[in-house]
Enzyme design. Structure first.
Site, short mmCIF file in Angstrom:
data_model
loop_
_atom_site.label_atom_id
_atom_site.label_comp_id
_atom_site.label_asym_id
_atom_site.label_seq_id
_atom_site.Cartn_x
_atom_site.Cartn_y
_atom_site.Cartn_z
N GLU A 1 -2.81 11.02 3.82
CA GLU A 1 -3.84 10.68 4.80
C GLU A 1 -3.94 11.82 5.80
O GLU A 1 -2.95 12.47 6.14
CB GLU A 1 -3.51 9.38 5.54
CG GLU A 1 -3.81 8.13 4.74
CD GLU A 1 -3.75 6.88 5.60
OE1 GLU A 1 -4.82 6.36 5.97
OE2 GLU A 1 -2.63 6.44 5.88
N GLU B 1 0.86 -1.18 0.00
CA GLU B 1 0.00 0.00 0.00
C GLU B 1 0.90 1.23 0.00
O GLU B 1 1.92 1.27 0.67
CB GLU B 1 -0.90 0.00 1.25
CG GLU B 1 -1.74 1.25 1.42
CD GLU B 1 -2.61 1.20 2.68
OE1 GLU B 1 -3.02 0.08 3.07
OE2 GLU B 1 -2.88 2.26 3.27
#
Length: 277
Positions: free
Chosen positions: A156, A151
């Site tokens: 974020e 990932e």
């Protein structure tokens, strides 16, 4: 023709660097093309372009005890005034008490290496968890799922920590669930007031995360790494979403008074990797 093969052929036509192309040894220097090979400028109105985006759907918590139901409804994901708007809404949706959207380019934009640029303005408020990130388009390694196939988190943000942007990678050897996560964060006070450019520069040697053109985290492939440390040699696809609550986003609860909340995206651009001559 299979989905994977279709994506491969499409990307080859667009000029993306793909399996079968050759890049010389680790001494090679890399650069990115000046023109995107895949992009969405959101210069239209209505639902996101179905030739570029699919939807992940569901209200099952997404492995993080998230509280939203991801839908394909236009109220959760729409294009207007030159921007993609992903909106998290308070209200019953499926088994959840919130709805949102999670757009994925899988099968319509799968990339091996490249520079990824997304210009966005983020939601504000406790309980929001927007992300711009990438997952493997195929399950080639280990247990055929997360985190073995990797990932890449280009951006974020959690609303309870308003002025901090995070960039991370996750692999079998390096991930938060076993306390070995690799990543960094940067402080910026205008993430919800202004558009900023969130980028990833991915080569056979490294994954670099940048904010407004300045890199703040680099994960490099070291000698002896195998797929458990470096699964970043297979095609990945882009994901754009807002989660509500969850193991991270909900650490300090959810402020229901803030909703609806939206992430606005001005553009998504992917520049293919080329070998510097």
């Amino acid at each position: 023709m299979s989905l994977v093969l279709t994506a491969f052929v499409a990307n080859m036509i667009l000029g993306c660097f793909q399996p079968g192309d050759t890049i010389s040894d680790k001494t090679a220097k890399y650069e990115f093309a000046a023109t995107p090979s895949w992009q969405d400028e959101f210069d239209y109105s209505g639902k996101p372009n179905p030739q570029k985006w699919n939807y992940d759907l569901g209200d099952h918590g997404w492995g993080n005890n998230e509280l939203q139901n991801y839908t394909d409804k236009i109220e959760n994901a729409k294009v207007e005034d030159g921007h993609l708007i992903i909106e998290a809404i308070k209200g019953k949706s499926g088994k959840a008490n919130y709805s949102s959207a999670r757009l994925v380019s899988k099968g319509k934009g799968d990339f091996l290496y490249g520079k990824f640029e997304i210009r966005a303005k983020l939601p504000k408020g406790r309980g929001t968890w927007p992300a711009i990130w990438m997952l493997a388009s195929e399950n080639n390694y280990g247990n055929k799922g997360w985190p073995d196939n990797g990932e890449i988190d280009i951006m974020e943000h959690v609303g309870f920590d308003q002025n901090k942007i995070h960039g991370n990678i996750h692999t079998k050897a390096f991930n938060h669930s076993i306390g070995t996560n690799k990543g960094n964060n940067v402080i910026i006070e205008t993430v919800s007031d202004e558009f900023h450019t969130y980028s990833c520069e991915w080569t056979p040697e490294s994954v670099k995360i940048l904010l407004d053109g300045k890199d703040y985290f680099t994960f490099s492939k070291e000698a002896g790494y195998d797929w458990a440390q470096w699964p970043f040699d297979k095609p990945f696809h882009l994901i754009l979403n807002i989660a509500v609550g969850g193991n991270w986003g909900g650490q300090k609860g959810v402020d229901d008074s803030i909703f609806p909340r939206k992430m606005e995206i001005d553009y998504v651009r992917v520049y293919p990797l080329v070998e510097k001559k």
